[in-house]
Design a protein around this motif. Structure first.
Motif, PDB file in Angstrom:
ATOM      1  N   ASN A  63       0.867  -1.181   0.000  1.00  0.00           N
ATOM      2  CA  ASN A  63       0.000   0.000   0.000  1.00  0.00           C
ATOM      3  C   ASN A  63       0.905   1.233   0.000  1.00  0.00           C
ATOM      4  O   ASN A  63       1.050   1.921   1.001  1.00  0.00           O
ATOM      5  N   ASP A  64       1.564   1.480  -1.145  1.00  0.00           N
ATOM      6  CA  ASP A  64       2.536   2.557  -1.252  1.00  0.00           C
ATOM      7  C   ASP A  64       2.538   3.108  -2.674  1.00  0.00           C
ATOM      8  O   ASP A  64       1.786   2.638  -3.531  1.00  0.00           O
ATOM      9  N   HIS A  65       3.380   4.103  -2.918  1.00  0.00           N
ATOM     10  CA  HIS A  65       3.452   4.738  -4.241  1.00  0.00           C
ATOM     11  C   HIS A  65       3.765   3.713  -5.342  1.00  0.00           C
ATOM     12  O   HIS A  65       3.135   3.718  -6.398  1.00  0.00           O
ATOM     13  N   ASN A  66       4.745   2.832  -5.089  1.00  0.00           N
ATOM     14  CA  ASN A  66       5.117   1.843  -6.101  1.00  0.00           C
ATOM     15  C   ASN A  66       3.971   0.887  -6.419  1.00  0.00           C
ATOM     16  O   ASN A  66       3.746   0.530  -7.579  1.00  0.00           O
ATOM     17  N   GLY A  67       3.239   0.470  -5.412  1.00  0.00           N
ATOM     18  CA  GLY A  67       2.091  -0.415  -5.638  1.00  0.00           C
ATOM     19  C   GLY A  67       1.015   0.255  -6.467  1.00  0.00           C
ATOM     20  O   GLY A  67       0.447  -0.343  -7.388  1.00  0.00           O
ATOM     21  N   ARG A  68       0.738   1.520  -6.162  1.00  0.00           N
ATOM     22  CA  ARG A  68      -0.269   2.263  -6.941  1.00  0.00           C
ATOM     23  C   ARG A  68       0.207   2.482  -8.372  1.00  0.00           C
ATOM     24  O   ARG A  68      -0.570   2.381  -9.323  1.00  0.00           O
ATOM     25  N   LYS A  69       1.490   2.750  -8.568  1.00  0.00           N
ATOM     26  CA  LYS A  69       2.054   2.938  -9.908  1.00  0.00           C
ATOM     27  C   LYS A  69       1.958   1.647 -10.719  1.00  0.00           C
ATOM     28  O   LYS A  69       1.559   1.658 -11.884  1.00  0.00           O
ATOM     29  N   LEU A  70       2.292   0.521 -10.112  1.00  0.00           N
ATOM     30  CA  LEU A  70       2.214  -0.763 -10.803  1.00  0.00           C
ATOM     31  C   LEU A  70       0.788  -1.076 -11.256  1.00  0.00           C
ATOM     32  O   LEU A  70       0.566  -1.442 -12.415  1.00  0.00           O
ATOM     33  N   THR A  71      -0.179  -0.938 -10.354  1.00  0.00           N
ATOM     34  CA  THR A  71      -1.562  -1.261 -10.731  1.00  0.00           C
ATOM     35  C   THR A  71      -2.093  -0.266 -11.763  1.00  0.00           C
ATOM     36  O   THR A  71      -2.822  -0.646 -12.675  1.00  0.00           O
ATOM     37  N   SER A  72      -1.698   0.991 -11.645  1.00  0.00           N
ATOM     38  CA  SER A  72      -2.113   1.988 -12.643  1.00  0.00           C
ATOM     39  C   SER A  72      -1.535   1.648 -14.014  1.00  0.00           C
ATOM     40  O   SER A  72      -2.235   1.693 -15.030  1.00  0.00           O
ATOM     41  N   ASP A  73      -0.242   1.308 -14.062  1.00  0.00           N
ATOM     42  CA  ASP A  73       0.390   0.973 -15.338  1.00  0.00           C
ATOM     43  C   ASP A  73      -0.223  -0.281 -15.958  1.00  0.00           C
ATOM     44  O   ASP A  73      -0.414  -0.347 -17.178  1.00  0.00           O
ATOM     45  N   LEU A  74      -0.520  -1.284 -15.151  1.00  0.00           N
ATOM     46  CA  LEU A  74      -1.178  -2.479 -15.680  1.00  0.00           C
ATOM     47  C   LEU A  74      -2.521  -2.116 -16.308  1.00  0.00           C
ATOM     48  O   LEU A  74      -2.850  -2.569 -17.407  1.00  0.00           O
ATOM     49  N   THR A  75      -3.289  -1.289 -15.601  1.00  0.00           N
ATOM     50  CA  THR A  75      -4.600  -0.872 -16.105  1.00  0.00           C
ATOM     51  C   THR A  75      -4.453  -0.112 -17.423  1.00  0.00           C
ATOM     52  O   THR A  75      -5.203  -0.354 -18.373  1.00  0.00           O
ATOM     53  N   ILE A  76      -3.478   0.786 -17.504  1.00  0.00           N
ATOM     54  CA  ILE A  76      -3.237   1.545 -18.733  1.00  0.00           C
ATOM     55  C   ILE A  76      -2.947   0.601 -19.896  1.00  0.00           C
ATOM     56  O   ILE A  76      -3.358   0.843 -21.026  1.00  0.00           O
ATOM     57  N   HIS A  77      -2.254  -0.514 -19.617  1.00  0.00           N
ATOM     58  CA  HIS A  77      -1.918  -1.476 -20.664  1.00  0.00           C
ATOM     59  C   HIS A  77      -3.028  -2.501 -20.909  1.00  0.00           C
ATOM     60  O   HIS A  77      -2.826  -3.464 -21.651  1.00  0.00           O
ATOM     61  N   GLY A  78      -4.190  -2.322 -20.286  1.00  0.00           N
ATOM     62  CA  GLY A  78      -5.332  -3.183 -20.560  1.00  0.00           C
ATOM     63  C   GLY A  78      -5.407  -4.452 -19.742  1.00  0.00           C
ATOM     64  O   GLY A  78      -6.103  -5.394 -20.111  1.00  0.00           O
ATOM     65  N   VAL A  79      -4.716  -4.492 -18.607  1.00  0.00           N
ATOM     66  CA  VAL A  79      -4.709  -5.669 -17.742  1.00  0.00           C
ATOM     67  C   VAL A  79      -5.655  -5.412 -16.564  1.00  0.00           C
ATOM     68  O   VAL A  79      -5.562  -4.377 -15.905  1.00  0.00           O
ATOM     69  N   SER A  80      -6.536  -6.365 -16.275  1.00  0.00           N
ATOM     70  CA  SER A  80      -7.419  -6.243 -15.112  1.00  0.00           C
ATOM     71  C   SER A  80      -6.617  -6.489 -13.842  1.00  0.00           C
ATOM     72  O   SER A  80      -5.890  -7.477 -13.733  1.00  0.00           O
ATOM     73  N   VAL A  81      -6.763  -5.588 -12.863  1.00  0.00           N
ATOM     74  CA  VAL A  81      -6.048  -5.720 -11.594  1.00  0.00           C
ATOM     75  C   VAL A  81      -7.010  -6.013 -10.443  1.00  0.00           C
ATOM     76  O   VAL A  81      -6.654  -5.846  -9.286  1.00  0.00           O
ATOM     77  N   SER A  82      -8.205  -6.486 -10.762  1.00  0.00           N
ATOM     78  CA  SER A  82      -9.195  -6.746  -9.715  1.00  0.00           C
ATOM     79  C   SER A  82      -8.758  -7.853  -8.759  1.00  0.00           C
ATOM     80  O   SER A  82      -9.301  -7.970  -7.664  1.00  0.00           O
ATOM     81  N   ASN A  83      -7.776  -8.669  -9.154  1.00  0.00           N
ATOM     82  CA  ASN A  83      -7.270  -9.734  -8.291  1.00  0.00           C
ATOM     83  C   ASN A  83      -5.853  -9.469  -7.800  1.00  0.00           C
ATOM     84  O   ASN A  83      -5.152 -10.384  -7.394  1.00  0.00           O
TER      85      ASN A  83
END
Length: 165
Positions: A63-83
């Motif tokens: 629960n930090d900046h890097n975690g939010r950046k990773l999930t945001s980048d995955l979403t931008i690339h079309g990957v679902s991060v719901s899990n």
């Protein structure tokens, strides 16, 4: 449409170009610092999404900046991060990469994955075409869906998914 689920690591890659790989105790001047989203699981998920697959990531970040950046980048690339689970008990994993020509040195501390017993189970679907795994998250034998399947390994993509194309 092909559906792919990836169980794996999510790390921030901190990299720098240098003249060579330093020996213990050496200091070298570096240039071209990059901070990019990576991890074998993250790279595999983005590669599958880029090839047109409906892609779902299963992993864990802090629960930090890097975690939010990773999930945001995955979403931008079309990957679902719901899990993708978020934990306050550990920082997001980090890889230190030294680039020197065609050579490189990597040191990784995948903190949330190392400290997590099991990734959340992904809901079953009869339409799954493949399962990509890098096994940074543990397969849950207690989960009825997971225990009824044998995960098939996939190729590892070694390029960080947010590096410039």
């Amino acid at each position: 449409m092909l559906k792919v689920i990836v169980f794996g690591s999510l790390n921030m890659d901190l990299s720098m170009e240098c003249e060579g790989i330093p020996m213990l105790g050496d200091s070298l001047r570096g240039t071209g610092f990059l901070s990019t989203s990576g991890g074998k699981g993250g790279n595999e998920a983005v590669a599958a999404a880029r090839m047109g697959a409906e892609t779902y990531m299963v992993g864990k970040v802090g629960n930090d900046h890097n975690g939010r950046k990773l999930t945001s980048d995955l979403t931008i690339h079309g990957v679902s991060v719901s899990n993708v689970s978020v934990t306050a008990r550990a920082a997001t994993g980090v890889s230190l990469v030294l680039r020197s020509g065609k050579d490189r040195a990597v040191v990784t501390d995948p903190v949330p994955t190392r400290r997590s017993p099991t990734a959340r189970c992904v809901p079953p679907s009869t339409a799954w075409a493949s399962i990509a795994t890098s096994f940074s998250c543990r397969w849950d034998p207690a989960c009825p869906w997971c225990s009824s399947r044998s995960p098939a390994p996939s190729a590892t993509v070694s390029t960080p998914f947010c590096a410039p194309r």
